[in-house]
Design a protein around this motif. Structure first.
Motif, PDB file in Angstrom:
ATOM      1  N   LYS A 217       0.802  -1.225   0.000  1.00 23.12           N
ATOM      2  CA  LYS A 217       0.000   0.000   0.000  1.00 23.12           C
ATOM      3  C   LYS A 217       0.839   1.282   0.000  1.00 23.12           C
ATOM      4  O   LYS A 217       0.335   2.353   0.310  1.00 23.12           O
ATOM      5  N   THR A 218       2.116   1.147  -0.312  1.00 22.54           N
ATOM      6  CA  THR A 218       2.992   2.319  -0.223  1.00 22.54           C
ATOM      7  C   THR A 218       2.491   3.486  -1.069  1.00 22.54           C
ATOM      8  O   THR A 218       2.332   4.598  -0.569  1.00 22.54           O
ATOM      9  N   SER A 219       2.234   3.227  -2.342  1.00 21.76           N
ATOM     10  CA  SER A 219       1.898   4.368  -3.201  1.00 21.76           C
ATOM     11  C   SER A 219       0.539   4.961  -2.840  1.00 21.76           C
ATOM     12  O   SER A 219       0.298   6.149  -3.026  1.00 21.76           O
ATOM     13  N   GLU A 220      -0.335   4.137  -2.272  1.00 28.83           N
ATOM     14  CA  GLU A 220      -1.647   4.660  -1.896  1.00 28.83           C
ATOM     15  C   GLU A 220      -1.552   5.691  -0.766  1.00 28.83           C
ATOM     16  O   GLU A 220      -2.307   6.657  -0.730  1.00 28.83           O
ATOM     17  N   PHE A 221      -0.615   5.471   0.148  1.00 29.06           N
ATOM     18  CA  PHE A 221      -0.585   6.344   1.328  1.00 29.06           C
ATOM     19  C   PHE A 221       0.575   7.327   1.383  1.00 29.06           C
ATOM     20  O   PHE A 221       0.518   8.314   2.102  1.00 29.06           O
ATOM     21  N   PHE A 222       1.646   7.039   0.631  1.00 30.49           N
ATOM     22  CA  PHE A 222       2.858   7.834   0.810  1.00 30.49           C
ATOM     23  C   PHE A 222       2.615   9.326   0.626  1.00 30.49           C
ATOM     24  O   PHE A 222       3.064  10.149   1.419  1.00 30.49           O
ATOM     25  N   ASN A 223       1.891   9.675  -0.407  1.00 37.11           N
ATOM     26  CA  ASN A 223       1.692  11.101  -0.683  1.00 37.11           C
ATOM     27  C   ASN A 223       0.348  11.639  -0.199  1.00 37.11           C
ATOM     28  O   ASN A 223      -0.105  12.689  -0.653  1.00 37.11           O
ATOM     29  N   ALA A 224      -0.275  10.935   0.718  1.00 41.55           N
ATOM     30  CA  ALA A 224      -1.588  11.383   1.199  1.00 41.55           C
ATOM     31  C   ALA A 224      -1.468  12.786   1.805  1.00 41.55           C
ATOM     32  O   ALA A 224      -0.560  13.052   2.590  1.00 41.55           O
ATOM     33  N   PRO A 225      -2.369  13.702   1.432  1.00 38.26           N
ATOM     34  CA  PRO A 225      -2.284  15.066   1.957  1.00 38.26           C
ATOM     35  C   PRO A 225      -2.480  15.127   3.477  1.00 38.26           C
ATOM     36  O   PRO A 225      -2.024  16.065   4.132  1.00 38.26           O
ATOM     37  N   GLU A 226      -3.123  14.106   4.047  1.00 36.84           N
ATOM     38  CA  GLU A 226      -3.404  14.118   5.494  1.00 36.84           C
ATOM     39  C   GLU A 226      -2.153  14.116   6.371  1.00 36.84           C
ATOM     40  O   GLU A 226      -2.212  14.518   7.525  1.00 36.84           O
ATOM     41  N   TRP A 227      -1.021  13.647   5.834  1.00 43.41           N
ATOM     42  CA  TRP A 227       0.190  13.592   6.667  1.00 43.41           C
ATOM     43  C   TRP A 227       0.528  14.972   7.221  1.00 43.41           C
ATOM     44  O   TRP A 227       1.071  15.107   8.310  1.00 43.41           O
ATOM     45  N   SER A 228       0.222  15.985   6.452  1.00 48.60           N
ATOM     46  CA  SER A 228       0.595  17.329   6.868  1.00 48.60           C
ATOM     47  C   SER A 228      -0.112  17.723   8.167  1.00 48.60           C
ATOM     48  O   SER A 228       0.512  18.163   9.134  1.00 48.60           O
ATOM     49  N   GLU A 229      -1.414  17.513   8.209  1.00 48.04           N
ATOM     50  CA  GLU A 229      -2.144  17.862   9.427  1.00 48.04           C
ATOM     51  C   GLU A 229      -1.787  16.920  10.575  1.00 48.04           C
ATOM     52  O   GLU A 229      -1.625  17.331  11.729  1.00 48.04           O
ATOM     53  N   LEU A 230      -1.659  15.627  10.251  1.00 44.65           N
ATOM     54  CA  LEU A 230      -1.360  14.661  11.304  1.00 44.65           C
ATOM     55  C   LEU A 230      -0.039  14.975  12.000  1.00 44.65           C
ATOM     56  O   LEU A 230       0.108  14.802  13.202  1.00 44.65           O
ATOM     57  N   SER A 231       0.933  15.460  11.223  1.00 45.17           N
ATOM     58  CA  SER A 231       2.263  15.644  11.795  1.00 45.17           C
ATOM     59  C   SER A 231       2.518  17.068  12.280  1.00 45.17           C
ATOM     60  O   SER A 231       3.562  17.346  12.847  1.00 45.17           O
TER      61      SER A 231
END
Ligand code: SF4
Ligand code: SF4
Ligand code: SF4
Ligand code: SF4
Lengths: 341, 330
Positions: A217-231
């Motif tokens: 599932k790497t490509s599905e999640f790697f660039n998810a925009p949500e990482w920005s808010e989560l981190s």
């Protein structure tokens, strides 16, 4: 299956200690902690220890070897010593599972002889969880808190401790306590398992699912925009990695003693700015990338390399301890699609 | 219970967003439970409506977040500051760590923030926490509802609150309080009365629990170095974990010295420590000594003040006197 009355726990611990160095969870001012049993220590009632039992096999720091320098000669000194037999009592189902996850890292080629030595000498006496916490989600990863794995599996009822050996090591330990334990049928344990199952089903995180993640599932999640808010609020402190039973990264460093070098290994954290720093710098320049690494490793990379096995066991330690209360549950809920509401 | 309601904060934030005073809001985001609130940035009225919380678990001090947040864009950031946070805010301004023009500061009164670990000491499986008339009730998985006196759940920094007065703001919500005469040095005095051996044993007991996660440093508003010596492989003192218990003390003592005169006693270090190490006692010892040696000084009380330890006046205590006092204490 054998049993012993709870008021005879000391006798049980004493019998185990004759053949093994025994560690049990005890209460301290700052929560429960595994301590060596000398006779005085009381078994904690807490659900789990603040630090995980990975310390027994993968300690926070350890000396790997020494170098003695004399003039132009360097002598390499092997500091390893054969570890004695030890038993860890009261390990929860989640933490027992964490050893499998660590094994796949440290016992695959090239085998880590330091880890292997301790693993071979350690006997795990697990204990089913009668009161799972609101932060627990072991079931998300297919772990059953009512029926833990382990060399010896225990269930604690109101008045007795039921014990069953599940491995050769476990049989050996049980034979050392055969004089003080008695035969028991499984009725009390079955009733307790039922009680625990009911409690697990009512936990606030009972519905949490990892189905969206896993192998490939790497490509599905790697660039998810949500990482920005989560981190965004992550301090990069590494508390989550240090309390985690499955975090396995370490650094090897040299300590200059003045007339030689002590080469030691210490836990490292992907959350740190100097993690895997190379001559060209740190490969993950922002906290977003470091934060993403920790959760992608647990939910995607590790399962991709290990037959779909997740490297989180749902112990909830990071949920309880992160200073800003960001954790794998929030990550899974945010990224995990409709399954997690 | 906090004096100002959540709606007041949300409405104010929406107003400032819509009239263009600010383009983002630093606030507390709702978690899974009532107590696991996360700091975060809100950019719209919708985000505020759905995720903004204000209540008894909003302990995080946002001052330090301003260093990074203000560097991200040209627009202004709205920040909510509790009284103790305003001291860190001023101290960071004194150290030129962020641009004051890029911040709109709203002062909010604080009635003390609760420490969830105090509830967890005597209740398992906390499903929800609510409050009425000074009583806090936790709904638990196994023991039904458990009720506590609110005061018993306050962390030390709140039960010994040094000031309810806001020393910095653009606008104040509600009423302002006073600088308080707290008992915050009582514990330090107890430590001073110990023999050197007792004190050593006390700190050894506390610090030996340290896991060197660095959360205390990372949350500290006085620790804003771009590269901390302890993270720098070139510094020679970098260590990710203690090689022995001596190094452990080095980390804490070096850090305490480094923040001496700049630590406002906000208490964030002790709040975040996963091992419940009373780090504030180290800092308060320095504050107390500074007060005794040089006259009362509160870091962050005003912007631009010079801490006595980095200043020189002819009235300063002679080093020999300090040494003498140290020897008496040994
Ligand atoms: S997620 Fe939390 S515990 Fe982990 S590094 Fe970030 S702030 Fe620290
Ligand atoms: S990631 Fe969190 S919940 Fe999962 S095993 Fe690690 S500490 Fe436990
Ligand atoms: S996560 Fe599961 S196994 Fe671990 S302590 Fe909680 S209930 Fe027990
Ligand atoms: S937060 Fe606590 S455990 Fe972590 S480094 Fe600081 S004192 Fe040590």
């Amino acid at each position: 299956m054998r049993k012993i009355s709870l008021d005879r726990l000391d006798a049980l611990f004493a019998a185990i200690s004759k053949a093994y160095t025994l560690y049990i969870p005890t209460d301290t001012k700052a929560g429960a902690k595994f301590e060596k049993w000398h006779g005085e220590e009381r078994l904690s009632d807490a659900l789990n220890t603040v630090r995980s039992p990975k310390d027994f096999f993968f300690p926070q720091t350890e000396n790997l070897m020494d170098f003695k320098v004399e003039g132009k000669n360097i002598e390499v000194i092997d500091t390893r010593s054969e570890c004695g037999d030890f038993a860890v009592f009261g390990v929860r189902a989640c933490d027992v599972k964490s050893f499998d996850i660590l094994d796949r890292v440290f016992l695959s080629d090239p085998v880590d002889s330091y880890y292997k030595n301790r693993r071979e000498h350690g006997v795990i006496i697990s204990l089913a969880c009668t009161k799972p916490a609101e932060t627990c989600f072991c079931h998300t990863f297919g772990i059953d808190a009512a029926s833990p794995e382990g060399d010896v599996v225990c269930h604690k009822t109101e008045d007795a401790l039921y014990m069953e050996a599940r491995s050769e090591k476990g049989e050996k330990l049980m034979s050392a306590v055969s004089d003080i334990t008695e035969d028991a049928d499984s009725a009390a344990v079955d009733a307790q398992k039922k009680l625990i199952e009911d409690r697990l089903a009512k936990l606030p995180l009972a519905e949490l699912s990892a189905d969206a993640f896993g192998d490939g599932k790497t490509s599905e999640f790697f660039n998810a925009p949500e990482w920005s808010e989560l981190s965004e609020a992550c301090l990069g402190c590494g508390t989550c990695t240090f309390v985690c039973p499955t975090c396995q990264c370490y650094d090897i460093k040299d300590f200059n003693t003045g007339h030689g070098v002590k080469r030691f290994r210490c836990w490292d954290s992907c959350m740190y700015s100097d993690f895997t720093k190379m001559s060209a710098g740190q490969p993950r320049l922002t906290q977003l990338e470091r934060f993403r690494q920790r959760f992608m490793h647990k939910l995607v990379y590790y399962p991709t390399n290990n037959d779909g096995l997740f490297s989180c066991v749902g112990c909830g330690r990071c949920v309880a301890k992160c200073p800003i209360h960001m954790n794998i549950v929030k990550v899974m809920k945010k990224l995990g699609g409709s399954k997690n509401g | 219970m906090q004096e100002i309601k959540r709606e007041v904060l949300v409405n104010k934030a929406k107003e400032l967003l819509s009239d263009g005073t600010v383009d983002r809001v630093l606030g507390w985001k709702r978690g899974e439970f009532d107590y696991d609130v996360t700091p975060g940035v809100f950019r719209s009225a919708e985000e505020l409506d759905s995720g903004f919380v204000w209540g008894d678990f909003c302990g995080a001090n946002f001052s330090k977040y301003l260093v990074k947040e203000t560097a991200k864009g040209e627009g202004r950031v709205l920040v909510f500051l509790k009284p103790c946070d305003t001291y860190s805010f001023n101290q960071l301004l004194t150290e030129h760590r962020f641009d004051r023009e890029k911040v709109y500061a709203l002062g909010v009164p604080c009635n003390g923030m609760l420490d969830i670990s105090r509830i967890k000491e005597s209740a398992e499986g906390i499903v929800s926490v609510c409050e009425e008339d000074g009583k806090v009730t936790a709904d638990t998985l196994y023991d039904g509802k458990k009720t506590f006196d609110r005061d018993a759940l306050l962390p030390d920094r709140c039960s010994n609150c040094k000031s309810k007065k806001h020393v910095a703001y653009d606008e104040l919500l509600g009423s302002d309080g006073e600088v308080l005469d707290s008992g915050r040095f009582d514990e330090v005095e107890k430590l001073e009365k110990m023999t050197a051996d007792e004190r050593f044993a006390f700190w050894q007991g506390e610090l030996s629990r340290c896991i060197r996660c660095n959360a205390c440093r990372d949350v500290c508003p006085a620790c804003t170095c771009e590269k901390c010596v302890f993270d720098n492989p070139d510094s020679g003192v970098e260590n990710k974990a203690a090689a022995d218990s001596f190094e452990e003390k080095m980390f804490h003592i070096i850090r305490a010295f480094h923040v001496a005169g700049r630590c406002t006693d906000c208490g964030e270090c002790s709040r975040v420590c996963p091992q419940h190490i009373p780090l504030h006692l180290l800092n308060r010892k320095f504050i107390k000594d500074i007060d005794e040696f040089y006259g009362e000084y509160q870091a962050g009380a005003e912007v631009g003040s010079r801490a006595p330890v980095v200043n020189y006046t002819t009235d300063d205590i002679e080093p020999s006197q300090a040494v003498e006092r140290g020897e008496q204490n040994a």
